[in-house]
Design a protein around this motif. Structure first.
Motif, PDB file in Angstrom:
ATOM      1  N   PHE A 167      24.469  33.075   2.564  1.00 16.72           N
ATOM      2  CA  PHE A 167      24.815  32.676   3.933  1.00 16.72           C
ATOM      3  C   PHE A 167      24.219  33.600   4.986  1.00 16.72           C
ATOM      4  N   ASP A 168      23.622  34.718   4.574  1.00 20.36           N
ATOM      5  CA  ASP A 168      23.095  35.658   5.560  1.00 20.36           C
ATOM      6  C   ASP A 168      22.084  36.575   4.897  1.00 20.36           C
ATOM      7  N   THR A 169      21.106  37.038   5.673  1.00 24.23           N
ATOM      8  CA  THR A 169      20.140  38.015   5.174  1.00 24.23           C
ATOM      9  C   THR A 169      19.994  39.148   6.175  1.00 24.23           C
ATOM     10  N   GLU A 170      19.518  40.268   5.687  1.00 23.82           N
ATOM     11  CA  GLU A 170      19.221  41.413   6.543  1.00 23.82           C
ATOM     12  C   GLU A 170      17.767  41.804   6.312  1.00 23.82           C
ATOM     13  N   VAL A 171      16.951  41.631   7.356  1.00 21.61           N
ATOM     14  CA  VAL A 171      15.522  41.914   7.288  1.00 21.61           C
ATOM     15  C   VAL A 171      15.194  43.047   8.255  1.00 21.61           C
ATOM     16  N   GLU A 172      14.424  44.013   7.778  1.00 19.25           N
ATOM     17  CA  GLU A 172      14.050  45.162   8.600  1.00 19.25           C
ATOM     18  C   GLU A 172      12.562  45.459   8.419  1.00 19.25           C
ATOM     19  N   ASN A 173      11.815  45.354   9.511  1.00 17.19           N
ATOM     20  CA  ASN A 173      10.382  45.657   9.491  1.00 17.19           C
ATOM     21  C   ASN A 173       9.637  44.882   8.398  1.00 17.19           C
ATOM     22  N   GLY A 174       9.947  43.594   8.297  1.00 22.40           N
ATOM     23  CA  GLY A 174       9.257  42.744   7.341  1.00 22.40           C
ATOM     24  C   GLY A 174       9.692  42.919   5.910  1.00 22.40           C
ATOM     25  N   VAL A 175      10.817  43.589   5.687  1.00 20.27           N
ATOM     26  CA  VAL A 175      11.349  43.801   4.339  1.00 20.27           C
ATOM     27  C   VAL A 175      12.757  43.214   4.266  1.00 20.27           C
ATOM     28  N   LEU A 176      13.016  42.422   3.237  1.00 19.58           N
ATOM     29  CA  LEU A 176      14.345  41.860   3.009  1.00 19.58           C
ATOM     30  C   LEU A 176      15.198  42.907   2.317  1.00 19.58           C
ATOM     31  N   ARG A 177      16.151  43.453   3.053  1.00 23.00           N
ATOM     32  CA  ARG A 177      16.979  44.539   2.527  1.00 23.00           C
ATOM     33  C   ARG A 177      18.174  44.037   1.728  1.00 23.00           C
ATOM     34  N   ARG A 178      18.738  42.886   2.167  1.00 22.51           N
ATOM     35  CA  ARG A 178      20.010  42.471   1.599  1.00 22.51           C
ATOM     36  C   ARG A 178      20.198  40.971   1.812  1.00 22.51           C
TER      37      ARG A 178
END
Length: 467
Positions: A124-135
């Motif tokens: 239901f949700d994603t965490e993306v940082e600087n083009g990287v999928l963290r979680r």
């Protein structure tokens, strides 16, 4: 307070259907910690609905798929749960399997490989940082599951994780965006197919098709009688007559059934849910409910009007919709319909395909069924996100245009994509690189060592069936 579970792993595979199952097992066999997350309460996806495995053989009857896909077939055959591969004048080939047998085999192979499995969890949700999928965050049974991984492989079919990560995608037919309609599969018992074959022998017009459907001679009663390993598509005259009389409850021109490994049992693929976007919750709900009602109405029609079905009854309705088409995500490479028709097999090929371009109209009962004359290669770049460094995809959400999807969406090709994605992900972790930097030469060497078919020379030398 909601219960929370946290997981950290090397490779997270989301979706436990033919592609995801193959990706997870392959990566785990390569020594990686793998978490496989599936929204349903079982593994196997479309392979558990009663559908056949189409796409193992090309137009000339050569086997163009090996690797883990062939391993599934070989193990099912050993249990009497698969008939092996058989050439077909209409589909090139059919490989009928027992869906419940595949469901159990999927569990066994995951446990043998050491894959950690979590069911009943949907992203239901994603965490993306600087083009990287963290979680990626999942929810199920009142529980929030947070997954951190070095690499993620989206095998959800609809590309749910890629969508939540705001990746670019296309959907539907060019110019219109109309999606192919899904189907609710169902199982009929006590079918006397001999009576049906007698009927079509006396009425050959029942096996006629529109000009948009390619097929070869020999798809007739003699072919069906020769082996239980068949898929039946016919009754054109009966469907036309009953439609004119207001007695046909589905927007189809023919009956499609897949013969079971069990006598008297068939799997029916003839419901049609027009105007459905299976990524839309309201559309999905309507299609599931309407499709289940169509199962009952179509069975009533068959019982009353089709020889061989007078004493049949529904023993089960598939627990989830069979979806042909939704989102296709932007990869480093895009497989196109022109590449299929030109038989392009590039140096970055990770698997072969040759199934027909099979497009079911999303607005009426017509179907385009166009021959792919020679095998084509599936490029590795189709499996690698062009936008998220540590995201891959396999199956029908991979990077393809609408025409390519219409062929490569069948299960053996999805299994091949999953196997390649799992192997490439493991290689990337071994070398400390990103999936986009994996050497396709080295990847192909690994795949060849697993029995994957990558060249026509291999196909020429392979037996159609293995003992």
């Amino acid at each position: 307070m909601k219960k929370r579970i946290e997981r950290k792993t090397q490779i997270a595979v989301i979706g436990g259907g033919p592609a995801g199952l193959s990706a997870a097992i392959t990566a785990a066999r390569a020594g990686k910690r793998v978490l496989l997350i599936e929204k349903n309460g079982y593994l196997g996806g479309n392979a558990t609905l009663g559908l056949p495995l189409l796409g193992f053989l090309d137009l000339d009857g050569r086997r163009i798929v090996g690797g883990i896909a062939q391993e599934y077939v070989k193990r099912l055959c050993a249990r009497g749960q698969c008939f092996g591969h058989r050439t077909c004048p209409k589909h090139n080939s059919v490989t009928n399997i027992d869906p419940e047998g595949f469901k159990l085999l999927a569990i066994e192979m995951c446990r043998e490989a050491g894959v950690e499995v979590l069911l009943h969890a949907e992203a239901f949700d994603t965490e993306v940082e600087n083009g990287v999928l963290r979680r990626v965050n999942f929810f199920g049974k009142g529980t929030v599951l947070g997954v951190e991984a070095e690499l993620f492989i989206d095998c959800t079919g609809d590309g749910d994780v890629a969508y939540l990560a705001d990746c670019s995608f296309e959907a539907g037919q060019p110019g219109t965006g109309v999606l192919q309609p899904p189907t609710v599969m169902f199982t009929l018992e006590n079918v006397n197919s001999a009576l049906l074959f007698d009927h079509i022998e006396k009425h050959p017009g029942e096996m006629t098709y529109s000009a948009s459907i390619d097929h070869r001679p020999g798809y007739d009663a003699a072919y069906f009688r020769a082996s239980p390993n068949h898929v039946f598509v016919g009754l054109a005259e009966t469907f036309a007559r009953l439609r004119a009389e207001g007695k046909c409850p589905v927007e189809r021109n023919t009956l499609i059934y897949i013969n079971s490994v069990k006598p008297g049992e068939v799997y029916v693929n003839s419901t049609r849910l027009l105007g459905t976007d299976a990524t839309d919750l309201e559309d999905l709900t309507r299609a599931e409910l309407d499709g289940q009602l169509q199962c009952a109405a179509l069975t009533k029609m068959l019982k009353e009007h089709v020889p061989g079905f007078a004493d049949c009854f529904i023993s089960s309705i598939a627990p989830s919709l069979g979806v042909r088409e939704t989102r296709r995500f932007k990869g480093l490479t895009t497989l196109t319909g022109d590449m299929l028709l030109d038989g392009v097999i590039g140096k970055d090929c990770i698997g072969l395909g040759a199934y027909k371009i099979d497009i079911h109209s999303g607005t009426d009962r017509n179907t385009l069924f166009k021959t792919v004359k020679t095998p084509f290669g599936i490029p590795y770049g189709c499996l690698v996100s062009a936008e998220i460094d540590n995201l891959m995809f396999a199956g029908r959400c991979a990077s393809m245009d609408a025409a390519a999807l219409a062929s490569a969406r069948v299960m053996p090709q999805c299994m091949s994509m999953g196997e390649a994605a799992g192997e490439a992900a493991a290689m990337a972790l071994d070398k400390g690189i990103l999936p986009k930097d994996v050497s396709t030469d080295e990847l192909r060497e690994h795949l060849l060592s697993h029995g994957v078919v990558l060249t026509l020379a291999q196909a020429d030398a392979l037996p159609v069936n293995e003992n």
